[in-house]
Motif scaffolding. Structure first.
Motif, PDB file in Angstrom:
ATOM      1  N   LEU A 255       0.831  -1.200   0.000  1.00 38.37           N
ATOM      2  CA  LEU A 255       0.000   0.000   0.000  1.00 38.37           C
ATOM      3  C   LEU A 255       0.869   1.255   0.000  1.00 38.37           C
ATOM      4  N   VAL A 256       1.867   1.298   0.874  1.00 37.09           N
ATOM      5  CA  VAL A 256       2.786   2.436   0.926  1.00 37.09           C
ATOM      6  C   VAL A 256       3.566   2.557  -0.380  1.00 37.09           C
ATOM      7  N   ASN A 257       4.039   1.427  -0.904  1.00 34.47           N
ATOM      8  CA  ASN A 257       4.779   1.436  -2.162  1.00 34.47           C
ATOM      9  C   ASN A 257       3.902   1.956  -3.299  1.00 34.47           C
ATOM     10  N   GLY A 258       2.655   1.538  -3.365  1.00 35.45           N
ATOM     11  CA  GLY A 258       1.744   2.006  -4.403  1.00 35.45           C
ATOM     12  C   GLY A 258       1.486   3.496  -4.314  1.00 35.45           C
ATOM     13  N   ILE A 259       1.297   3.996  -3.102  1.00 33.63           N
ATOM     14  CA  ILE A 259       1.073   5.424  -2.918  1.00 33.63           C
ATOM     15  C   ILE A 259       2.314   6.218  -3.322  1.00 33.63           C
ATOM     16  N   LEU A 260       3.497   5.754  -2.921  1.00 30.38           N
ATOM     17  CA  LEU A 260       4.730   6.462  -3.280  1.00 30.38           C
ATOM     18  C   LEU A 260       4.984   6.432  -4.787  1.00 30.38           C
ATOM     19  N   LEU A 261       4.734   5.293  -5.428  1.00 29.75           N
ATOM     20  CA  LEU A 261       4.913   5.214  -6.880  1.00 29.75           C
ATOM     21  C   LEU A 261       3.951   6.154  -7.605  1.00 29.75           C
ATOM     22  N   MET A 262       2.712   6.234  -7.147  1.00 27.32           N
ATOM     23  CA  MET A 262       1.764   7.152  -7.770  1.00 27.32           C
ATOM     24  C   MET A 262       2.152   8.604  -7.514  1.00 27.32           C
ATOM     25  N   LEU A 263       2.673   8.892  -6.344  1.00 29.53           N
ATOM     26  CA  LEU A 263       3.124  10.252  -6.027  1.00 29.53           C
ATOM     27  C   LEU A 263       4.282  10.671  -6.932  1.00 29.53           C
ATOM     28  N   ILE A 264       5.232   9.767  -7.148  1.00 24.78           N
ATOM     29  CA  ILE A 264       6.337  10.062  -8.071  1.00 24.78           C
ATOM     30  C   ILE A 264       5.787  10.296  -9.476  1.00 24.78           C
ATOM     31  N   GLY A 265       4.795   9.515  -9.891  1.00 18.40           N
ATOM     32  CA  GLY A 265       4.170   9.707 -11.201  1.00 18.40           C
ATOM     33  C   GLY A 265       3.526  11.082 -11.331  1.00 18.40           C
ATOM     34  N   PHE A 266       2.829  11.519 -10.302  1.00 15.79           N
ATOM     35  CA  PHE A 266       2.201  12.844 -10.355  1.00 15.79           C
ATOM     36  C   PHE A 266       3.248  13.967 -10.342  1.00 15.79           C
ATOM     37  N   PHE A 267       4.362  13.757  -9.649  1.00 15.93           N
ATOM     38  CA  PHE A 267       5.452  14.746  -9.699  1.00 15.93           C
ATOM     39  C   PHE A 267       6.050  14.837 -11.104  1.00 15.93           C
ATOM     40  N   PHE A 268       6.148  13.700 -11.799  1.00 19.91           N
ATOM     41  CA  PHE A 268       6.632  13.732 -13.182  1.00 19.91           C
ATOM     42  C   PHE A 268       5.666  14.497 -14.085  1.00 19.91           C
ATOM     43  N   ILE A 269       4.369  14.360 -13.870  1.00 21.30           N
ATOM     44  CA  ILE A 269       3.400  15.136 -14.649  1.00 21.30           C
ATOM     45  C   ILE A 269       3.613  16.617 -14.403  1.00 21.30           C
ATOM     46  N   GLU A 270       3.810  17.001 -13.157  1.00 20.30           N
ATOM     47  CA  GLU A 270       4.054  18.410 -12.822  1.00 20.30           C
ATOM     48  C   GLU A 270       5.353  18.904 -13.452  1.00 20.30           C
ATOM     49  N   ALA A 271       6.396  18.096 -13.433  1.00 23.24           N
ATOM     50  CA  ALA A 271       7.677  18.499 -14.025  1.00 23.24           C
ATOM     51  C   ALA A 271       7.546  18.660 -15.538  1.00 23.24           C
ATOM     52  N   GLY A 272       6.763  17.827 -16.185  1.00 19.07           N
ATOM     53  CA  GLY A 272       6.560  17.956 -17.624  1.00 19.07           C
ATOM     54  C   GLY A 272       5.732  19.180 -17.977  1.00 19.07           C
TER      55      GLY A 272
END
Length: 183
Positions: A131-148
């Motif tokens: 659960l923690v790993n899934g949340i962190l992976l999704m958070l990194i994904g959303f940060f990549f969207i923001e960076a793009g």
């Protein structure tokens, strides 16, 4: 309870290949962290080739004779990883523009799959790690969207090295979950 060992990712004798891919990703992440001058284009190319390699491994694990429950996630992830990897390798100009979005899509996909695994195995002892790993992976994904969206190359470079390291550790963790249990 060991006789009823049900595994979401499936079990395979080739679990060590998945572990090697995770270690390679961690090493590439640290290399990019310490030598960011290597460039944004090089990072997208390296990440593209690692995605192709990861996709091949996922397809082999998902289609192998020892596949278990969850083999569909492996095949879907392998196809997505190989498609995105080949798109990144195909054109440097294209990869520089869409790199954050492709990587965001991958991390969100793997975050969702880890969330599904945590819900599926909620009766097991360490379900909350997924659960923690899934949340962190999704958070990194959303940060990549923001960076793009903001075209912030420094943020993308930092996230790329962080993503290599974190994703490598995540894959290594999953590989130990794939190790067959001796009877």
């Amino acid at each position: 309870m060991k006789a009823l060992n049900v595994n979401f990712w499936g079990q395979s004798r080739a679990w060590w290949v998945v572990l090697l891919v995770g270690i390679a990703m961690v090493l590439c992440g640290f290399a990019y962290w310490f030598w960011p001058v290597a460039g944004y284009a090089v990072a997208s190319q390296i990440f593209g080739w690692l995605l192709v390699l990861t996709g091949i491994v996922q397809l082999c694990v998902g289609a192998g004779p020892d596949r278990g429950r969850g083999w569909g996630w492996w095949i879907a992830g392998g196809v997505i990883d190989m498609f995105i990897g080949f798109m990144l390798v195909r054109s440097i100009v294209l990869s520089e523009v869409v790199f954050p979005y492709f990587i965001a899509f991958i991390f969100i996909f793997w975050g969702i799959s880890c969330l599904v695994k945590s819900v599926n195995d909620s009766k097991l002892r360490y379900w909350w790690l997924y659960l923690v790993n899934g949340i962190l992976l999704m958070l990194i994904g959303f940060f990549f969207i923001e960076a793009g969206w903001t075209q912030d190359m420094m943020m993308t470079s930092f996230l790329t090295s962080l993503a290599f390291i974190y994703w490598g550790f995540s894959i290594a963790m999953i590989s130990y979950d794939m190790k067959p249990v001796r009877k």
